[in-house]
Design a protein around this motif. Structure first.
Motif, short mmCIF file in Angstrom:
data_model
loop_
_atom_site.label_atom_id
_atom_site.label_comp_id
_atom_site.label_asym_id
_atom_site.label_seq_id
_atom_site.Cartn_x
_atom_site.Cartn_y
_atom_site.Cartn_z
N PRO A 77 13.84 3.32 2.83
CA PRO A 77 13.16 3.61 3.94
C PRO A 77 12.42 3.19 4.57
O PRO A 77 12.67 2.51 5.98
CB PRO A 77 12.66 5.14 3.76
CG PRO A 77 12.99 5.88 2.03
CD PRO A 77 13.18 4.60 1.84
N ALA A 78 11.07 2.31 4.07
CA ALA A 78 10.40 1.42 3.96
C ALA A 78 10.87 0.13 4.53
O ALA A 78 10.69 -0.46 6.21
CB ALA A 78 9.18 1.14 3.87
N ALA B 220 13.37 7.00 -2.37
CA ALA B 220 12.12 7.79 -1.18
C ALA B 220 10.98 6.93 -0.69
O ALA B 220 10.36 6.99 0.78
CB ALA B 220 11.34 8.95 -2.19
N ILE B 221 10.71 5.36 -0.75
CA ILE B 221 9.67 5.22 -0.20
C ILE B 221 10.26 3.46 0.32
O ILE B 221 10.32 3.32 1.28
CB ILE B 221 8.70 4.93 -1.00
CG1 ILE B 221 7.71 5.52 -1.51
CG2 ILE B 221 7.28 3.88 -0.04
CD1 ILE B 221 6.91 6.48 -2.11
N GLY C 84 2.41 6.03 -3.37
CA GLY C 84 3.72 6.57 -4.03
C GLY C 84 3.40 6.80 -5.90
O GLY C 84 3.61 8.03 -6.09
N ARG D 175 13.60 7.25 13.15
CA ARG D 175 12.15 7.29 12.99
C ARG D 175 11.45 6.58 13.62
O ARG D 175 10.01 6.35 13.83
CB ARG D 175 11.33 8.80 12.42
CG ARG D 175 11.88 10.30 12.35
CD ARG D 175 11.35 10.82 11.24
NE ARG D 175 11.73 12.14 11.10
CZ ARG D 175 11.72 13.08 10.86
NH1 ARG D 175 10.73 12.90 9.29
NH2 ARG D 175 11.87 14.48 10.86
N MET D 176 12.04 5.02 13.34
CA MET D 176 11.03 4.32 12.95
C MET D 176 12.23 2.87 13.78
O MET D 176 12.99 3.24 14.23
CB MET D 176 11.44 3.40 11.78
CG MET D 176 9.61 4.49 10.64
SD MET D 176 9.59 3.55 9.59
CE MET D 176 10.81 3.17 8.27
N ILE E 208 0.71 -1.08 -0.41
CA ILE E 208 0.38 0.62 -0.12
C ILE E 208 1.06 1.50 0.62
O ILE E 208 0.60 2.70 -0.66
CB ILE E 208 -1.02 0.06 1.52
CG1 ILE E 208 -2.48 0.79 0.92
CG2 ILE E 208 -0.21 0.19 2.36
CD1 ILE E 208 -3.26 0.10 1.95
N LEU E 209 2.23 0.99 0.75
CA LEU E 209 3.29 2.45 0.47
C LEU E 209 3.32 2.71 -0.68
O LEU E 209 3.31 3.81 -1.51
CB LEU E 209 4.16 2.36 1.40
CG LEU E 209 3.87 2.19 2.63
CD1 LEU E 209 5.26 1.63 3.73
CD2 LEU E 209 3.17 2.91 3.47
N LYS F 166 16.29 9.47 7.80
CA LYS F 166 15.32 10.08 9.00
C LYS F 166 14.52 9.04 8.82
O LYS F 166 14.41 8.89 10.67
CB LYS F 166 14.72 10.87 8.10
CG LYS F 166 14.63 12.70 7.78
CD LYS F 166 13.28 12.25 6.79
CE LYS F 166 13.57 14.49 6.26
NZ LYS F 166 12.88 14.86 4.99
N SER F 167 14.80 7.98 7.99
CA SER F 167 14.12 6.80 8.49
C SER F 167 14.61 5.91 9.82
O SER F 167 13.70 4.87 10.19
CB SER F 167 13.93 5.39 7.68
OG SER F 167 15.15 5.62 6.00
#
Lengths: 267, 264
Positions: free
Chosen positions: A185-186, A181-182, A168, A265-266, A163-164, A261-262
């Motif tokens: 990071p995911a 970008a997805i 996108g 923040r995760m 779904i991410l 960031k990922s």
């Protein structure tokens, strides 16, 4: 509430030191009591003295004196080269393999078969191929670190919620940007796990590579000390590798948190 | 892509607005493990005019979510065609944005960064991007939460972010897949009001999938009633209740009752 938090915070900071401190105290107690002969377990104060000579003395003032920084540099270069190689190959391959069934189908079986081979079985072959020294060690480290890095990157990329990626795609993100970008990071929590495991195993295989008669390095020192019967130096080597390994792990995690960031923040 | 959503007043007349989305004889079958195919959608044909709010209403398993996935381009139809402004579409794109039922925000980005995500890579300078983000953050009422991460805000707030991050792209059609189904009753009502408020303000075309009759009657200009096995359109119902709609009026109840009886 606040005070409770701060006490539990303090406890959490102290907790990791509980085992090292207890181990050290019991070691000290056993040595003081004289129950175990010093050629099996040296006294902590002897180990400390050996460590101080090894690290701080000028070269030539006793066995292994002042060799630490040279050994550390040599070992760090080997670990970082091997680990770096494993990262450069393992992460892209893992991510592609996690998203492209064709690639995974092609690599999966082979990787898992090779993974079953203990690293030490590669040692004789590596020595024939690369001789003794840097190349053999780097090869062993890279090979060992590759598997956790690759497998975790693969699992991370595979488990990214479709779904991410759909989100996108509908926002007009192309494949390339989607990957950076997805997808990455995911998959970051898995990638980090792989990198940390890989870093840990790198130090293990460093010692293996250096046991083979290399002239410098932390593993070489341990092997050297065994031949000379200097068990105190062996213990110094073990403790230093544990400390450096832990510092590398912290440094790696911190570096990743600074860069992504990922990662920050995760959980 | 450069077309802006125009601000339209209350005098909208959907019947005369141009057709934005056209679905022609769309069918979807899934291969099954046994012999033969399971028909999920059969010969769906419908049109959506610019600015219309259409609810696709049906019980679970009637293929309404599948239809939305095909419209979004996440899944190809077995046969039939989807046209947007006359052009056939097959791939996902920012002209047809989706608000998903489940949380589809990027957990490593803040509220503002999530909303700005689709603007990145557009020819738009940073200052303008920031202004657009500010505007949409405040439109969905999240001004004070711009720097929060998705995991730090409630489900209703997450759906506000989901709405803002697609509305900022000014899609031709907004596709909503039971977006409020997972929210509690009070939050759902807030979100319905927010959706209507934004729709009045931005006048985008909305296709809203739901299984909730009350929700459909509250929101829709038209309700497309689906039946299942195979999923197809049973009825196309125009709801001409005046807006803003009150949930306590007799007209509202009457519509709900008659549609509920149709659904059985």
């Amino acid at each position: 509430m606040n005070r409770l938090n701060s006490t539990s915070g303090r406890l959490n900071r102290l907790l990791p030191w509980f085992l090292p401190v207890v181990s050290f105290l019991s070691w000290f107690a056993v040595s003081e009591s004289g129950m175990v002969p010093t050629y099996l377990l040296p006294h902590p104060k002897d180990v400390l003295a050996a460590a101080s000579t090894y690290i701080f003395s000028e070269a030539g003032q006793g066995s292994h004196a002042g060799r630490f920084f040279e050994d550390l540099t040599a070992s760090t270069i080997r670990v970082m080269s091997g680990f770096g190689l494993a990262v450069v190959v393992g992460i892209p391959l893992g991510i592609v393999s996690g998203r492209v069934a064709l690639v995974n189908g092609m690599l999966g079986m082979t990787v898992n078969a090779l993974r079953a081979v203990p690293g030490i079985s590669w040692l004789p072959l590596a020595m024939v191929w690369f001789g003794i020294g840097l190349k053999t060690t780097v090869f062993l480290v890279a090979l060992a670190a590759f598997f956790p890095i690759y497998l975790n990157a693969e699992a991370g990329a595979r488990q990214v919620s479709p779904i991410l990626l759909q989100a996108g795609a509908m926002m007009g993100v192309n494949r390339l940007r989607g990957t950076f970008a997805i997808l990455i990071p995911a998959a970051m929590p898995h990638i980090i796990t792989g990198l940390r495991l890989g870093m840990g195993i790198s130090w293990a295989y460093l010692v293996l590579g250096e046991l083979t008669g290399v002239s410098n390095g932390l593993g070489a020192v341990i092997m050297d000390a065994r031949m000379l019967g200097r068990i105190d130096i062996i213990v110094v080597g073990i403790i230093l590798i544990a400390l450096i390994g832990r510092l590398c792990d912290l440094g790696l995690h911190q570096l990743l948190r600074l860069s992504f960031k990922s990662a920050r923040r995760m959980p | 892509m450069t077309t802006r959503l125009r601000i339209v007043g209350t005098g909208r007349k959907p019947e005369v607005a141009p057709v934005v989305l056209e679905i022609q004889r769309l069918s979807k079958r899934f291969g099954t493990h046994g012999s033969g195919d399971a028909g999920v959608l059969k010969e769906i044909s419908m049109k959506a005019r610019r600015g219309e709010m259409i609810c696709i209403l049906g019980r679970s398993g009637c293929g309404k979510s599948t239809l939305l996935k095909i419209l979004a381009g996440f899944m190809p139809p077995s046969s039939g065609l989807v046209r947007l402004n006359g052009n056939p579409v097959s791939r996902p794109g920012p002209d047809r944005c989706v608000v998903f039922q489940e949380d589809a925000l990027f957990p490593w980005l803040t509220v503002r960064e999530n909303i700005a995500f689709g603007l990145k890579g557009r020819k738009m300078d940073r200052g303008e991007q920031q202004r657009e983000v500010d505007r949409f953050v405040s439109l969905v009422g999240l001004t004070d939460y711009g720097d929060y991460l998705p995991q730090e805000i409630s489900g209703g707030m997450k759906q506000r972010v989901s709405l803002a991050r697609v509305l900022i792209l000014q899609p031709e059609v907004l596709l909503m897949d039971e977006p409020f189904a997972a929210l509690d009753a009070q939050t759902r009502e807030e979100m319905q009001n927010l959706l209507l408020y934004l729709w009045e303000k931005l006048s985008h075309t909305v296709l809203f999938v739901t299984h909730d009759v009350n929700e459909a009657v509250l929101l829709a200009d038209r309700i497309i009633l689906f039946e299942k096995e195979p999923g197809r359109i049973k009825k196309d119902i125009k709801i001409s209740l005046p807006r803003p709609r009150e949930k306590s009026t007799e007209g509202y109840f009457a519509h709900c009752r008659s549609i509920t009886s149709e659904i059985r």
